[in-house]
Design an enzyme around this catalytic site. Structure first.
Site, PDB file in Angstrom:
ATOM      1  N   LYS A 118       0.951  -1.094  -0.019  1.00  0.00           N
ATOM      2  CA  LYS A 118      -0.194   0.093   0.255  1.00  0.00           C
ATOM      3  C   LYS A 118       0.923   1.272   0.017  1.00  0.00           C
ATOM      4  O   LYS A 118       2.095   1.155   0.503  1.00  0.00           O
ATOM      5  CB  LYS A 118      -0.843  -0.045   1.265  1.00  0.00           C
ATOM      6  CG  LYS A 118      -2.240   0.793   1.123  1.00  0.00           C
ATOM      7  CD  LYS A 118      -3.317   0.073   0.244  1.00  0.00           C
ATOM      8  CE  LYS A 118      -4.265   0.923   0.152  1.00  0.00           C
ATOM      9  NZ  LYS A 118      -5.753  -0.134  -0.526  1.00  0.00           N
ATOM     10  N   ASP A 158      -7.052   4.342  -4.767  1.00  0.00           N
ATOM     11  CA  ASP A 158      -7.577   4.188  -3.418  1.00  0.00           C
ATOM     12  C   ASP A 158      -8.296   5.814  -3.256  1.00  0.00           C
ATOM     13  O   ASP A 158      -8.557   6.352  -4.130  1.00  0.00           O
ATOM     14  CB  ASP A 158      -6.642   3.754  -2.268  1.00  0.00           C
ATOM     15  CG  ASP A 158      -7.392   3.507  -1.155  1.00  0.00           C
ATOM     16  OD1 ASP A 158      -7.631   2.260  -1.010  1.00  0.00           O
ATOM     17  OD2 ASP A 158      -7.355   4.164  -0.148  1.00  0.00           O
TER      18      ASP A 158
END
Length: 445
Positions: A118, A158
């Site tokens: 991430k 995201d």
């Protein structure tokens, strides 16, 4: 847990994510003593690599701004690192580590060959011009490109990172590396993107919820649903609920939420999509067009979110982490909610989750319920590798089958340890076991 907290005392979200997994996989450790001998918990909670860097860029007034960039490459036992980039003021290393940790197990559940990672920045694209966003993205990629690649680490979008940002990031990567590869997913359709990718997280969330309802001989037909958020995940969660005959009565953003008792139909949803995706407006504008709806602004003095006080059958939190606390959980249960399916990452606090499990509410953790997004990202990677583009129906069918498989995997893992219809424990056990076995097969690395 003592070691995790001692090493990184300020990373509360990371502690929470690890605690949830550690508590549920204890029976796995007890059954497999080799896992303890090989210190798999210590290994799986420590990132393989953490990259942190400065991102200098120039705003439209010529003023230089500086943000922080992050990429946490958590675990590559099952494949190259895969996970989104988040651009939001709240981003810090602890939040990125929690997201990367969750991503490892989520990706393992998809059946696709992907590790977990991430990244992101504390940059806020809200209110910025296209030029400012472009300059930031180019500066961000000027460092990140050294650490990613189609067989190494494949970022995606995201919160705060949509098709616009992915385009700017990819353009800079292509310029620096002089190659056109599937290094990013969430791309536009005409240059390597996949059909259904924008819809995937929301659609997958509802597909998973439908599988849970089917275990009780029920369907989404006629269900009143509370949905939080108004971005990509919330929009397509709403769309799929409407397709299956349900009714969504709430949406929200950081300023507040709208309650529309008549339901957010296709026409109203189209307005929200235009409002949020094109005009980048606020959800409060909804009530200016649809006068019967009610808008409630955020009240920081409240210890609960009024959105979750409305009577409903299902709740699908699609905004951000820890948006449902114990008080919200109590309100949901007393309001008749019998299903909670997480479209966001870790939107429910541990106290709320305990309450749902005790009340026998069907509860789906994000690592299972919102895995549809990364699943279709994996399918986009496959299409890029083959230089092919699959039709919409094929991608949607593959997504349905993946979500059905994840549902079965969670139930089977829970049954194997005699813990009933506990999707949280089932998801953690199944994901943990698969990743750990991959790690052990590859030796002490």
């Amino acid at each position: 847990m003592s070691l995790v907290k001692q090493r990184d005392p300020e990373q509360r979200e990371f502690h929470q994510a690890v605690q949830e997994v550690v508590e549920t996989v204890k029976p796995v450790l007890d059954r497999n003593m080799e896992y303890r001998q090989q210190a798999v918990l210590k290994r799986i909670t420590e990132p393989e690599r953490v990259i942190m860097f400065r991102v200098p860029w120039q705003d439209d007034d010529g003023q230089v701004q500086v943000n922080r960039g992050f990429r946490v490459e958590m675990n590559s036992a099952l494949g190259p690192y895969k996970g989104g980039l988040r651009f939001h003021p709240s981003v810090n290393l602890g939040i990125i580590k929690f997201l990367a940790f969750e991503q490892v197990f989520k990706n393992s559940l998809t059946t696709l060959a992907m590790g977990g990672g991430k990244g992101g920045s504390d940059f806020d694209p809200k209110g910025k011009s296209d030029g400012e966003v472009m300059r930031f993205c180019q500066s961000f990629m000027a460092e990140l490109y050294r650490h990613i690649g189609p067989n190494t680490d494949i970022p995606a979008g995201d919160i705060g990172v949509g098709a616009r940002e992915i385009g700017y990031l990819f353009g800079m990567y292509k310029k620096l590396k002089n190659e056109f590869t599937g290094v990013l997913t969430g791309k536009s359709l005409n240059w390597g993107g996949s059909l259904i990718r924008p819809e995937a997280t929301g659609y997958g969330n509802v597909y998973f919820a439908s599988e849970m309802l089917a275990t009780r001989q029920d369907t989404m037909e006629g269900k009143i649903c509370l949905v939080s958020g108004a971005g990509n995940v919330a929009q397509f969660t709403t769309e799929k609920i409407l397709d299956l005959g349900g009714k969504v009565v709430t949406l929200s953003d950081s300023g507040g939420y709208i309650y529309d008792e008549a339901g957010i139909d296709q026409e109203k949803l189209a307005f929200v999509m235009q409002l949020k995706n094109i005009r980048r407006g606020r959800i409060s504008e909804y009530v200016e067009k649809y006068r019967s709806a009610v808008y409630t602004s955020v009240d920081p003095t409240l210890d609960y979110n009024p959105l979750w006080t409305h009577k409903a059958d299902c709740a699908l939190p699609c905004a951000t982490q820890n948006e449902i606390n114990q008080k919200d959980g109590e309100n949901l249960v007393s309001g008749g909610v019998r299903l909670v399916s997480e479209g966001a990452n870790m939107p429910c606090t541990p106290d709320a989750i305990d309450l749902f499990l005790e009340a026998e509410v069907l509860y789906a953790p994000g690592k299972a319920a919102n895995a549809g997004g990364v699943a279709v990202s994996g399918l986009e990677m496959a299409q890029n590798s083959m230089r092919l583009s699959w039709p919409r129906e094929e991608v949607d069918n593959r997504l349905k089958q993946i979500m059905k498989s994840i549902h079965s995997t969670c139930l089977d893992a829970a049954a194997d340890y005699s813990i009933g219809q506990n999707y949280l424990a089932g998801a953690n056990i199944a994901g943990f076991t698969k990743v750990v076995n991959g790690m052990l097969d590859q030796g002490l690395v």
